[in-house]
Design a protein around this motif. Structure first.
Motif, PDB file in Angstrom:
ATOM      1  N   PRO A 154       0.808  -1.232   0.000  1.00 15.36           N
ATOM      2  CA  PRO A 154       0.000   0.000   0.000  1.00 15.36           C
ATOM      3  C   PRO A 154       0.837   1.276   0.000  1.00 15.36           C
ATOM      4  O   PRO A 154       0.478   2.265  -0.652  1.00 15.36           O
ATOM      5  N   SER A 162      -5.645   6.405  -4.463  1.00 15.77           N
ATOM      6  CA  SER A 162      -5.188   6.194  -3.101  1.00 15.77           C
ATOM      7  C   SER A 162      -5.813   4.928  -2.554  1.00 15.77           C
ATOM      8  O   SER A 162      -6.910   4.534  -2.951  1.00 15.77           O
ATOM      9  N   MET A 163      -5.100   4.286  -1.642  1.00 14.62           N
ATOM     10  CA  MET A 163      -5.635   3.110  -0.964  1.00 14.62           C
ATOM     11  C   MET A 163      -6.200   3.483   0.399  1.00 14.62           C
ATOM     12  O   MET A 163      -6.582   2.620   1.176  1.00 14.62           O
ATOM     13  N   GLU A 183       0.896   4.194  -2.885  1.00 11.87           N
ATOM     14  CA  GLU A 183       0.721   5.627  -2.614  1.00 11.87           C
ATOM     15  C   GLU A 183       1.841   6.448  -3.239  1.00 11.87           C
ATOM     16  O   GLU A 183       1.596   7.509  -3.809  1.00 11.87           O
TER      17      GLU A 183
END
Length: 72
Positions: A5, A20-21, A9
């Motif tokens: 993640p 975005s996560m 980003e």
């Protein structure tokens, strides 16, 4: 925090695609500043950023051509 993640980003920030996560709120203040700087760097581009730091800017003075016009 998992590396995937965070890597997502960073790649999203440098490519300025806006994805975005949702882990940005979990990042520390320093990490948020780094992500912001990476976004800025990605927005202006690497080559533009490097060229802006160089001081070898040659001044090219341009001149308009002159011509004598015959009237009459």
């Amino acid at each position: 925090m998992a590396i995937l993640p965070v890597l997502f980003e960073v790649v999203s920030a440098i490519s300025s695609c806006g994805l975005s996560m949702g882990i940005t709120s979990q990042l520390s203040d320093i990490s948020c500043v780094l992500i912001t700087l990476i976004m800025f760097f990605g927005r202006i581009g690497g080559l533009t950023f490097i060229l802006s730091l160089s001081h070898n800017v040659a001044s090219h003075k341009s001149q308009l051509p002159e011509e004598k016009i015959i009237v009459g």
